[in-house]
Scaffold this motif. Structure first.
Motif, PDB file in Angstrom:
ATOM      1  N   THR A  38       0.482  -1.110   0.295  1.00 16.64           N
ATOM      2  CA  THR A  38      -0.276  -0.129   0.137  1.00 16.64           C
ATOM      3  C   THR A  38       0.827   1.137   0.120  1.00 16.64           C
ATOM      4  O   THR A  38       2.132   0.989   0.816  1.00 16.64           O
ATOM      5  N   ARG A  39      -0.246   2.152  -0.335  1.00 17.68           N
ATOM      6  CA  ARG A  39       1.070   3.708  -0.423  1.00 17.68           C
ATOM      7  C   ARG A  39       1.552   4.509   0.731  1.00 17.68           C
ATOM      8  O   ARG A  39       2.381   4.676   0.696  1.00 17.68           O
ATOM      9  N   ASN A  40       0.512   4.325   1.840  1.00 16.16           N
ATOM     10  CA  ASN A  40       0.887   4.427   2.889  1.00 16.16           C
ATOM     11  C   ASN A  40       2.343   3.705   3.858  1.00 16.16           C
ATOM     12  O   ASN A  40       2.910   4.222   4.321  1.00 16.16           O
ATOM     13  N   ARG A  41       1.778   2.814   2.965  1.00 13.23           N
ATOM     14  CA  ARG A  41       2.720   1.457   4.142  1.00 13.23           C
ATOM     15  C   ARG A  41       4.615   2.317   3.799  1.00 13.23           C
ATOM     16  O   ARG A  41       5.097   2.115   4.882  1.00 13.23           O
ATOM     17  N   ILE A  42       4.690   1.983   2.148  1.00 17.26           N
ATOM     18  CA  ILE A  42       5.605   1.847   1.892  1.00 17.26           C
ATOM     19  C   ILE A  42       5.853   3.405   2.343  1.00 17.26           C
ATOM     20  O   ILE A  42       7.466   3.450   2.633  1.00 17.26           O
ATOM     21  N   SER A  43       5.172   4.681   2.208  1.00 18.99           N
ATOM     22  CA  SER A  43       6.162   6.039   2.316  1.00 18.99           C
ATOM     23  C   SER A  43       6.600   6.263   3.999  1.00 18.99           C
ATOM     24  O   SER A  43       7.320   6.750   3.958  1.00 18.99           O
ATOM     25  N   SER A  44       5.545   5.193   5.158  1.00 20.50           N
ATOM     26  CA  SER A  44       5.718   5.285   6.023  1.00 20.50           C
ATOM     27  C   SER A  44       7.073   4.804   6.206  1.00 20.50           C
ATOM     28  O   SER A  44       8.356   5.241   7.409  1.00 20.50           O
ATOM     29  N   VAL A  45       7.974   3.125   5.402  1.00 16.94           N
ATOM     30  CA  VAL A  45       8.831   3.069   5.932  1.00 16.94           C
ATOM     31  C   VAL A  45       9.815   3.964   5.411  1.00 16.94           C
ATOM     32  O   VAL A  45      10.616   3.588   6.406  1.00 16.94           O
ATOM     33  N   VAL A  46       9.851   4.423   4.100  1.00 20.07           N
ATOM     34  CA  VAL A  46      10.964   5.136   3.545  1.00 20.07           C
ATOM     35  C   VAL A  46      11.485   6.062   4.427  1.00 20.07           C
ATOM     36  O   VAL A  46      12.127   7.010   4.795  1.00 20.07           O
ATOM     37  N   HIS A  48      10.366   6.855   7.580  1.00 19.58           N
ATOM     38  CA  HIS A  48      10.950   6.614   8.769  1.00 19.58           C
ATOM     39  C   HIS A  48      12.568   5.779   8.709  1.00 19.58           C
ATOM     40  O   HIS A  48      13.530   5.859   9.633  1.00 19.58           O
ATOM     41  N   LEU A  49      13.107   5.388   7.951  1.00 22.26           N
ATOM     42  CA  LEU A  49      14.253   5.110   7.772  1.00 22.26           C
ATOM     43  C   LEU A  49      15.539   5.659   7.318  1.00 22.26           C
ATOM     44  O   LEU A  49      16.120   6.516   8.028  1.00 22.26           O
ATOM     45  N   THR A  50      14.805   7.108   6.500  1.00 23.12           N
ATOM     46  CA  THR A  50      15.522   8.580   6.274  1.00 23.12           C
ATOM     47  C   THR A  50      15.828   8.849   7.815  1.00 23.12           C
ATOM     48  O   THR A  50      16.637   9.370   7.544  1.00 23.12           O
ATOM     49  N   ALA A  51      14.923   9.353   8.613  1.00 22.94           N
ATOM     50  CA  ALA A  51      15.035   9.361   9.268  1.00 22.94           C
ATOM     51  C   ALA A  51      15.378   9.491  10.557  1.00 22.94           C
ATOM     52  O   ALA A  51      16.867  10.162  11.284  1.00 22.94           O
ATOM     53  N   LEU A  52      16.323   7.652  10.641  1.00 24.39           N
ATOM     54  CA  LEU A  52      17.218   6.822  11.320  1.00 24.39           C
ATOM     55  C   LEU A  52      17.778   7.185  11.158  1.00 24.39           C
ATOM     56  O   LEU A  52      19.436   7.362  11.857  1.00 24.39           O
ATOM     57  N   VAL A  53      18.141   7.070   9.966  1.00 22.56           N
ATOM     58  CA  VAL A  53      19.640   7.638   9.048  1.00 22.56           C
ATOM     59  C   VAL A  53      20.094   9.044   9.210  1.00 22.56           C
ATOM     60  O   VAL A  53      21.344   9.365   9.430  1.00 22.56           O
ATOM     61  N   LEU A  54      19.307  10.023   9.629  1.00 21.80           N
ATOM     62  CA  LEU A  54      20.019  11.017   9.647  1.00 21.80           C
ATOM     63  C   LEU A  54      20.165  11.560  10.521  1.00 21.80           C
ATOM     64  O   LEU A  54      21.842  12.161  11.379  1.00 21.80           O
ATOM     65  N   CYS A  55      19.327  10.818  11.826  1.00 28.55           N
ATOM     66  CA  CYS A  55      19.637  10.886  13.499  1.00 28.55           C
ATOM     67  C   CYS A  55      21.656  10.396  13.790  1.00 28.55           C
ATOM     68  O   CYS A  55      21.759  10.488  14.307  1.00 28.55           O
ATOM     69  N   ILE A  56      21.322   9.420  12.626  1.00 31.79           N
ATOM     70  CA  ILE A  56      22.657   8.536  13.208  1.00 31.79           C
ATOM     71  C   ILE A  56      23.767   9.541  12.449  1.00 31.79           C
ATOM     72  O   ILE A  56      24.581   9.579  12.994  1.00 31.79           O
ATOM     73  N   PHE A  57      23.572  10.291  11.121  1.00 30.90           N
ATOM     74  CA  PHE A  57      24.243  11.217  10.860  1.00 30.90           C
ATOM     75  C   PHE A  57      25.012  12.219  12.017  1.00 30.90           C
ATOM     76  O   PHE A  57      26.211  12.433  11.786  1.00 30.90           O
ATOM     77  N   VAL A  58      23.869  12.518  12.556  1.00 30.89           N
ATOM     78  CA  VAL A  58      23.869  13.822  13.669  1.00 30.89           C
ATOM     79  C   VAL A  58      25.215  13.128  14.602  1.00 30.89           C
ATOM     80  O   VAL A  58      26.121  13.899  15.246  1.00 30.89           O
ATOM     81  N   LEU A  59      24.461  11.583  14.806  1.00 29.39           N
ATOM     82  CA  LEU A  59      25.347  11.446  16.218  1.00 29.39           C
ATOM     83  C   LEU A  59      26.817  11.011  15.929  1.00 29.39           C
ATOM     84  O   LEU A  59      27.793  10.909  16.401  1.00 29.39           O
ATOM     85  N   ILE A 871      18.434  17.629  12.292  1.00 30.60           N
ATOM     86  CA  ILE A 871      17.724  17.114  13.211  1.00 30.60           C
ATOM     87  C   ILE A 871      16.163  17.623  12.952  1.00 30.60           C
ATOM     88  O   ILE A 871      15.168  16.786  13.093  1.00 30.60           O
ATOM     89  N   ILE A 872      16.020  18.520  12.418  1.00 27.78           N
ATOM     90  CA  ILE A 872      15.273  19.596  11.900  1.00 27.78           C
ATOM     91  C   ILE A 872      14.283  18.527  10.762  1.00 27.78           C
ATOM     92  O   ILE A 872      13.214  18.172  11.287  1.00 27.78           O
ATOM     93  N   THR A 873      15.770  17.815  10.372  1.00 31.02           N
ATOM     94  CA  THR A 873      14.581  17.216   8.760  1.00 31.02           C
ATOM     95  C   THR A 873      13.793  15.881   9.491  1.00 31.02           C
ATOM     96  O   THR A 873      12.760  15.963   9.573  1.00 31.02           O
ATOM     97  N   ALA A 874      14.982  15.463  10.280  1.00 34.00           N
ATOM     98  CA  ALA A 874      14.403  13.899  10.678  1.00 34.00           C
ATOM     99  C   ALA A 874      13.094  14.426  11.634  1.00 34.00           C
ATOM    100  O   ALA A 874      11.757  13.504  11.788  1.00 34.00           O
ATOM    101  N   LEU A 875      13.093  15.552  12.163  1.00 34.26           N
ATOM    102  CA  LEU A 875      11.819  15.962  13.040  1.00 34.26           C
ATOM    103  C   LEU A 875      10.541  15.704  11.881  1.00 34.26           C
ATOM    104  O   LEU A 875       9.373  14.888  12.524  1.00 34.26           O
ATOM    105  N   CYS A 876      10.699  16.590  10.802  1.00 36.09           N
ATOM    106  CA  CYS A 876       9.988  16.333   9.807  1.00 36.09           C
ATOM    107  C   CYS A 876       8.922  15.280   9.892  1.00 36.09           C
ATOM    108  O   CYS A 876       8.532  15.065   9.677  1.00 36.09           O
ATOM    109  N   LEU A 877      10.738  14.729   8.927  1.00 37.21           N
ATOM    110  CA  LEU A 877       9.804  13.583   8.631  1.00 37.21           C
ATOM    111  C   LEU A 877       9.540  12.525   9.877  1.00 37.21           C
ATOM    112  O   LEU A 877       8.430  11.619   8.946  1.00 37.21           O
ATOM    113  N   PHE A 878       9.892  12.119  10.844  1.00 41.98           N
ATOM    114  CA  PHE A 878       9.135  11.540  11.874  1.00 41.98           C
ATOM    115  C   PHE A 878       7.496  12.246  12.188  1.00 41.98           C
ATOM    116  O   PHE A 878       6.299  11.163  11.592  1.00 41.98           O
TER     117      PHE A 878
END
Length: 918
Positions: A38-46, A48-59, A871-878
């Motif tokens: 489904t559209r919503n599921r695929i979008s949520s995964v993408v 979610h994954l992008t926000a996690l990667v950005l948070c790892i880059f920050v760390l 960080i701001i981008t990750a919050l927005c993606l979340f």
């Protein structure tokens, strides 16, 4: 943007991406395909994954590092265009052209300054260098007659807009005529600017003849007196160069002297005399064929003819100055005793007189403090002092004025050209030690060898101040088959070297006296001729006779006729040997001794001791006139009258001995003491011992009058209410003004300037300012001539107050043209500038233009920290992830498609309705 790099401060944290991806994808793939695609599921995964990667880059501390061109780099070339660098013009231009061509205008701004006396901006600081070299070549030329590096560096500094990323490159020969670069370098470096120095060549001075300096008499010159002026001339030419020196006095040619000069510095004597009272502006011109530089061939100087006549006589008892007063007929003479109240009590009161005569005045006669005033009168003000001897209360056997006990350690003693002390005439002695084989035998005292006893006795004598003092000379020789000079005749101030030479004496062979006798006599005669000793003596230490008896005795007799005395000291000699030595001593004017080791030292010391000069010498004698003295033109030796006694003193080293007695004991001596002149006559002038000298028929009176006139000051010493000190630096003269009494409110100081050699000449005078308490003025004079500076104190009503202070200044040519006698080491100056400027020092001949750009930062390092953005981008993606899972939504292209379908359906419906109506 250059060299973009992505850096992580904690790169190992990037490994968190793996579990983050797994934790995101595993739940996703566990779902059935129906719900997974489904559209919503695929979008949520993408999201979610992008926000996690950005948070790892920050760390992991991710940053973007890159470089950009540094447009703030600034380079200023400071080029010396002065006269002394003219031969290097092409090399300098080539260097400037190379720097311009190599300049990267994306990175550097370039400016060019040329300078001589003052700096000129040839090329303003710019990054447009298309026409820079033409601007440099066609720019306004500075005054090339002087070099002021300091002002050029300051000018270059003021051009900079980013001093912290700038460099100044100084191209010069380092010859400074005005200013001091060292005084400004530190302030430039403090702003972050570096200074490189490039040394270019200076004028070689080949085929050059230059007028260096003028030597004027340092004593008072009388009207009509013939005297010599010495002009120092330097030449760089090989061989002899004919020159003509012309002297102009107040603009009129009065002397022309032809001479030949060799390579180096030589003095040319120019006879002259002054007839008119007042200022005499002197100009000296040196003419030589094919002279390379003509600007340094003229020198200016000046003399002032004053007619002095105010004399103060301080006499020990009333009436003893009648003879002196008779000599000074026509002068303004004031006579006073030291205990009278009319004796001057201050320096200003004493400066009302041109000369002071102390007639038979002892130091104890002077009132307390008068010696200090008298010292300042001579040393500082430049007054003249004449001291005359005399006896104590009519006792001709006791000195009063030159009493040694009275004068010891006094200020008056320090002022005089003579010392009233116990002393003996200076002695030149040659110690000759026999080192033949027989001197190696033992004495009758223990096992001491004769040669060792001789050395020990000689050393003991040399160390004994009663035998040899600091004025004496001593040499060491040995004799055997020939002579050896172990130490030439050395002053006793080098006593250690003489003793070392004695101890260094070694054994020899046979015994021949003639070579040693001959050499010792010639060495002493040479020293005597130079005027450094008055007595010549040879001491020969031996143990017996010599095989060349007749030869050496004839040489002893010869040298004794020339004033050399010979003594022979034998160690345990035989009777036959002593007969020979006694005969040799007899014709040599000395003595012969036969001693053993125990009394050898005493015999040696007794032989050379000279009787001291007595404090009072009562006998008739005719003084000897120094033929090189000015006074030899006043009185000849044949005309010299007799004196009947003198007071024994010792001439000081720097004094001029005019009249002398036996052993050059001073009868009249004078010297320059500070700004004044002091003369001392070691006899009375009341007629007791000087009746013949004072006789009107003789030349003695004329001599004494000349002495008094020559002791007068060289300039007016009348008291003034302010002092002026000049500090000259090529074209610029700093005038420091020191009022003797602090200026009161409303009082001022006026400075006037006049060129005494040209009414058309211009000079700049910066007047003293009230806010600086009229303490200084500045004169800028670039035209040659003699300048008179008059400094006048003015009262509150602007009227002159007191006597003005008049000083004279001469200027001949700029130091830029001082090619042969400059004491400036350009290489040292340039190296010091580079060291202090945190830069490099190089030679122009070895300098590569590319090195000018070394040390600059051509690019600037930049860094971007994206963590806050991530960080701001990750919050927005979340938040979008939450929205994607909670709400139904469509992609933009789907919305657009639906919009198009609705529009198409609406059109179709409208068309159908229209068709029905029809």
């Amino acid at each position: 943007m250059l060299n973009l790099q992505v850096n992580f401060s904690c790169a190992w944290l990037l490994l968190l991406i793996v579990p983050a991806v797994l934790l995101t994808l595993l739940p996703y793939f566990k779902l059935s395909k129906k719900f997974r695609k489904t559209r919503n599921r695929i979008s949520s995964v993408v999201l979610h994954l992008t926000a996690l990667v950005l948070c790892i880059f920050v760390l992991s501390g991710m940053t973007f590092d890159y470089e950009v061109h540094n447009s703030e780099n600034e380079l200023v070339l400071v080029v010396d265009a002065s006269y002394s660098t003219a031969e290097e013009k092409q090399a300098k231009d080539d260097f400037v052209r190379s720097v311009i061509e190599m300049t990267n205008t994306d990175v550097y701004s370039l400016g060019i300054v040329t300078f001589g006396l003052k700096p000129v901006c040839a090329v303003p600081l710019t990054d447009d260098l298309r026409n820079a070299f033409n601007l440099y070549q066609n720019s306004l030329q500075p005054d090339v007659t002087a070099t002021d590096i300091s002002s050029a560096l300051v000018f270059a500094r003021d051009m900079l807009t980013h001093p912290e990323s700038a460099k100044i490159v100084l191209l010069s020969d380092g010859v400074e005529t005005d200013g001091k670069a060292s005084s400004v370098v530190k302030s430039i470096v403090a702003e972050g600017t570096r200074i490189d120095s490039v040394l270019c060549g200076s004028l070689s001075g080949e085929d050059e003849v230059q007028a260096l300096s003028v030597g004027l008499p340092d004593s008072n010159i009388l009207r009509g007196e013939q005297f010599e002026i010495t002009l120092s001339v330097a030449s760089s030419r090989k061989g002899e160069t004919p020159v003509t020196v012309t002297l102009f006095d107040n603009g009129e040619e009065c002397q022309s002297v032809s001479a030949s000069v060799r390579e180096g510095v030589q003095d040319i004597a120019i006879p002259h005399s002054l007839e008119e009272e007042g200022l005499h502006a002197l100009r000296f011109r040196v003419d030589a064929d094919a002279d390379a530089v003509s600007q340094n061939n003229e020198l200016y100087s000046y003399m002032y003819l004053n007619l002095f006549d105010k004399v103060l006589i301080v006499e020990s008892s009333e009436g003893i100055s009648q003879e002196i007063c008779a000599l000074l007929e026509g002068y303004e003479v004031t006579t006073v005793r030291p205990d009278e109240s009319s004796l001057p009590k201050t320096l200003d009161e004493l400066c009302a007189f041109d000369e002071v005569i102390l007639n038979n005045i002892a130091n104890s006669d002077l009132p307390e403090g008068f010696d200090e005033i008298l010292n300042r009168y001579v040393y500082e003000a430049g007054g003249g002092l004449f001291t005359v001897g005399g006896s104590e209360g009519g006792d001709s056997e006791k000195a009063h004025a030159y009493n040694r006990e009275d004068m010891a350690g006094t200020l008056l003693q320090r002022m005089l050209p003579v010392e009233a002390i116990d002393y003996t005439p200076p002695l030149g002695m040659m110690i000759v030690i026999d080192v033949s084989g027989s001197m190696s035998s033992g004495t009758d005292v223990g096992t001491v060898q004769k040669i060792d006893a001789a050395k020990n006795a000689a050393v003991s004598m040399v160390r004994d101040y009663t035998c040899l003092n600091e004025r004496d000379y001593c040499g060491v020789m040995t004799l055997s088959d020939d002579y050896t000079e172990d130490a030439s005749l050395l002053p006793m101030t080098r006593q250690d070297e003489i003793i070392e030479a004695i101890y260094g004496v070694e054994k020899g062979g046979g015994t021949l006296f003639t070579p040693a006798v001959n050499h010792a006599g010639m060495a002493l005669r040479a020293l005597y001729t130079s005027g450094r000793i008055e007595k010549m003596h040879v001491v020969m230490i031996t143990d017996g006779g010599a095989a060349d008896y007749e030869d050496y005795v004839s040489r002893v007799e010869h040298f004794n006729s020339l004033g050399v005395t010979y003594s022979f000291i034998a160690i345990k000699a035989t009777s036959a040997s002593m007969e020979q030595l006694n005969e040799a001593a007899k014709v040599g004017g000395g003595k012969a001794y036969n001693a053993d080791a125990t009394d050898l030292t005493g015999v040696l010391k007794d032989d050379i001791r000279i009787p001291e000069i007595k404090e009072v010498e009562f006998r008739e004698f005719v003084p000897n006139i120094n033929p090189d003295s000015y006074y030899a033109t006043v009185i000849s030796q044949e005309e010299m009258p007799a004196l009947y006694g003198f007071y024994g003193t010792k001439k000081k080293d720097d004094a001029e001995l005019v009249l002398s007695g036996e052993y050059n004991v001073p009868v009249y001596a004078q010297w320059k003491y500070g700004n004044g002149t002091v003369g001392s006559f070691m006899c009375d002038l009341d007629g007791t011992w000087s009746a013949d000298f004072l006789s009107a028929e003789g030349k003695g009176s004329e001599f004494l009058l000349s002495v008094i006139n020559k002791l007068f000051p060289t300039e007016d010493i009348r008291p003034k209410n302010l002092d002026v000190v000049l500090r000259e630096e090529n074209y610029t003269t700093q005038i420091s003004i020191y009022p003797k009494i602090e200026l009161k409110e409303g009082e001022s100081v006026e400075v006037l300037l006049e060129n005494m050699t040209s009414s058309d000449a211009s000079a700049q005078l910066t007047a003293p300012l009230a806010e600086e308490k009229y303490s200084r003025a500045t004169l800028f004079a670039a035209e040659a001539g003699v300048y008179r500076i008059t400094v006048q104190k003015k009262g509150a009503d602007n009227a002159p107050s007191g006597n003005p202070c008049v000083v004279y200044k001469t200027f001949s040519y700029s130091e830029e043209f001082n090619l042969l006698a400059s004491d400036t080491d350009g290489a040292e100056v340039m190296e010091a500038i580079a060291v202090s400027g945190n830069g490099k020092y190089e030679l122009l001949s070895e300098k590569d233009a590319v090195t000018v750009f070394q040390g600059f930062k051509e690019t600037l390092e930049k860094s971007f920290d994206p963590r806050f953005l991530f960080i701001i981008t990750a919050l927005c993606l979340f938040l979008l992830d939450i929205a994607a899972r909670k709400f139904k939504w469509k992609w933009p292209h789907e919305l657009i498609r639906e919009r198009r379908e609705k529009l198409r359906d609406a059109n179709d419906s409208s068309n159908r309705n229209e068709a029905r109506k029809k």
